[in-house]
Design an enzyme around this catalytic site. Sequence first.
Site, PDB file in Angstrom:
ATOM      1  CB  SER A 310      -0.948  -0.087   1.208  1.00 38.83           C
ATOM      2  OG  SER A 310      -1.678   1.063   1.401  1.00 38.83           O
ATOM      3  CG  ASP A 321       7.846   4.965 -11.408  1.00 40.70           C
ATOM      4  OD1 ASP A 321       8.567   3.949 -11.433  1.00 40.70           O
ATOM      5  OD2 ASP A 321       6.619   4.939 -11.659  1.00 40.70           O
ATOM      6  CE  LYS A 335      -4.616  -2.188   0.444  1.00 42.63           C
ATOM      7  NZ  LYS A 335      -4.441  -0.755   0.243  1.00 42.63           N
TER       8      LYS A 335
END
Lengths: 418, 441
Positions: A310, A321, A335
């Site tokens: 999460s 990223d 998740k």
Amino acid sequence: MKFLLRTLAIAIGLAAFFALGFALRDIQNGRPVSRRALDSLFGRPAPRPTVAPTRVFADALNKIQADYYKPVETEKLRYAGVAGLVASLGDPHTMFMEPKMAQEFALETTGNFVGVGARLSPDPLGAKAVVVFEDGPAYASGLRPGDIITAVDGKTVVGSSTDEIVKRIRGEEGTPVRLTVVRASSAANLEIRIVRRPITVPSVESRVLEGTRVGYIAVTSFSEPTVQQFTAALDRLDLAAVEGLVIDLRGNPGGLLNTASDMLSEFVAGKTVVTMKMREGNQEVEKTRTGRLRKKAYPLALLLDESSASAAEIFAGVLRDYGLATLVGTHSYGKASVQNVFPLRDESSLKVTIARYYLPKGEDIGRKVDPDGQYLSGGLKPDFEVELDMEKSPILGDLKSDNQLQKAVEVVQKRTQA
Amino acid sequence: MTDSTKSVLAAGAVVGASLAFLGGMVVRDGADLGAARVASNGPAALTVSPDLLASRTGEVDARDSRYLAQIIEVLDRTYVEPIKGEDQLGPGAVRGMVASLGDLDSLFFEPGEFAAYQARARGQYEGIGADFRFVLDGPVPKDGAPEIQTEADAADDRGRPLPIPKLTVAAVAPGGPAAKAGMLPGDTIAELDGKWVVNAADIESVRKLQEAARDPKLSAGAKADAQRAFLQERKRIVDRMKHGMLPTKAMTALVTGKDGQTAVTWLRGAKRMSAAIEKSSFSLPEIERTGEGVRFRFVTGIGRKLQQEIGDLDAVVLDLRGVAVGDFGAMQEALAAVGPSGDYGEIVTEREAESAHRPIPIRVADGRTSPLRVTILVDEGTQGVAAIFAKALVASGVAKLDGTLTSQRLKVVEAVPLPDGSGYTLTRGLFQPNTQAVAIR
């Protein structure tokens, strides 16, 4: 004619009142009249002619309650039914939480409660204080780790469960509680009087790793106070002039998206955190804040394992990223959904998956399992895949025995030199 | 118009308007709760005849329905995907409730499974041609306590050893694939198609270690120790679990399917056996005379057929080997076909303190009037209603037993169908035979 008009007026009036009664539920909720209810009123077949779930539920509840051969606790049965209904959606993150669970969940996400500031574990004599928060009232009053609590307010707690003891120690803010304590170093029982205060549970632990110039921050959850604790930890490490940082997210089950987003604002400003796709194509983009960027940038390595989920995955995935962090460890849980908690009556609540999220580069990290529930794919793939070496009996966060941490430090140090 | 007429009219208008308003609300309730146009799904009795064990009460608590309606409404409005099968939600709730009982014989069945279960009671088999049950090692739990500990109970009562239900062969249909492979009642299933049939004890140990490691009350050092213990145990189990399947799923796989091969490994004590078993579908006759006696199944209408088969014989052998499921009402018919009028025992519950739960007598009012010597053939596969039938006749002195009944606690189990074709079984009570002789008066 007059009679006809009058009859008509009466008929219209009655119809209006009927309509008002019929639509009252929708009016109260401020939405258009339910299509299904209208279909039902005019005898049109409902889209799916089926027995309503409420009916099936109520019939079975009644039947089991009346006919099962052992005594039935209706409350337990009802909650089990609601949990089963919600579980039938097949989403492990959409769940019903009965009052006790809902309360614990709320506590976890706020990270705040009124108490004395100690963690207890079961002990044959009562409960053992395993951690005493140094900034909490218990510590100030003289409670120390290792102390065994044998009585609360003069009443013995020998043989009580830890939950019960915790319940008796907690109470309203400003009220006193008296603990009777056995300490290994002292022959007599100690009496400690503590005034209850709001406690913030630490979710961040930080230090400079011994023999290195690398900082280490373990984040155990993403609750409300985590942001402030995390920022404070970064400040302390900056003062110690670290040249790189390892953030340990192993075992971190996640928490609040806002918290992750605020913590990310220390590293990236005004950038996309996640794109959330709700039902019917609605989208929402969560961005980091501007103006909170840290002055000094240094190499980051993040530690992950399959229990990192999460918000922890969002935090790690976003830094990766944007090319700011290297991921070390094993794949994370996967998740890729956002939940909302809806309070219900009797203090139970409903946690519902309301959106799926996508990382800045568009990756969907959703966990895929086979029909038997075994992991197939999903989660963040680490840049350096390292399994925890059980042979060394590792202690997580200990540079000597924790081989995942060793790898992370190595990665950070290489980057520092480069 | 006089004043009094006016006030009567005004009052009438108010009453009329109120009634219309209330009427609207009531109709809406009906529409939302699905009660307006859908017939009640009164349980069509399968294993229990309705007159014998009618439900004790049958009121629907509207508040519970509204509570649930509120939850469904939230899901309907906010869940990330449109809810596809709203008709799954009701059975889902029932699955949760039935599981919370922690009873080995109260089980939820998916539509296909429930159909197969009902068919087996009629002697129509699929899969490998066997009946299964979940069996627990260790003592029968004390009155009121569940047989299987649920998580909540386990949390309240740490340290008590956890019972381990095993997928056990209850009965093997004669001539079927399982019988040909040499499977016997009492065998337990260990593996299916190369997958380990998960053992509750192992799951429990991993779960406990995981919980221990997550305990927020632990110190960092203790937490690391607990974490390590958990990870080590988990690795051991995960390797097995990667090829694991749940016992309920294994049972479904074994009792459904009309063709294809399945590789089964089963245990008989310490002995381990394996075979590739070809699934098939086949039916056993409701009643047939074999060289050994009259073999029959407990299906509605069996009473008359038994009477015809026995006719005016003065001795009969009833072969109940391998009969594990059947209809309770049919069992009563069969009792009346074989035994004289009288009381054969009662169904007791563990709720005697509640006034609605007095024992229910098993009474034959219109029994056999000419003498008959009855011998009942039983084996380890004689279970459920068949075992109750045998015990009732033997205890009352009507029949002799040939073989041994293994069932200790004779549970009376009702099967309740749900509107979508799924269903569940519910234990209604325990059979207690009448030990006084029943004879023709």
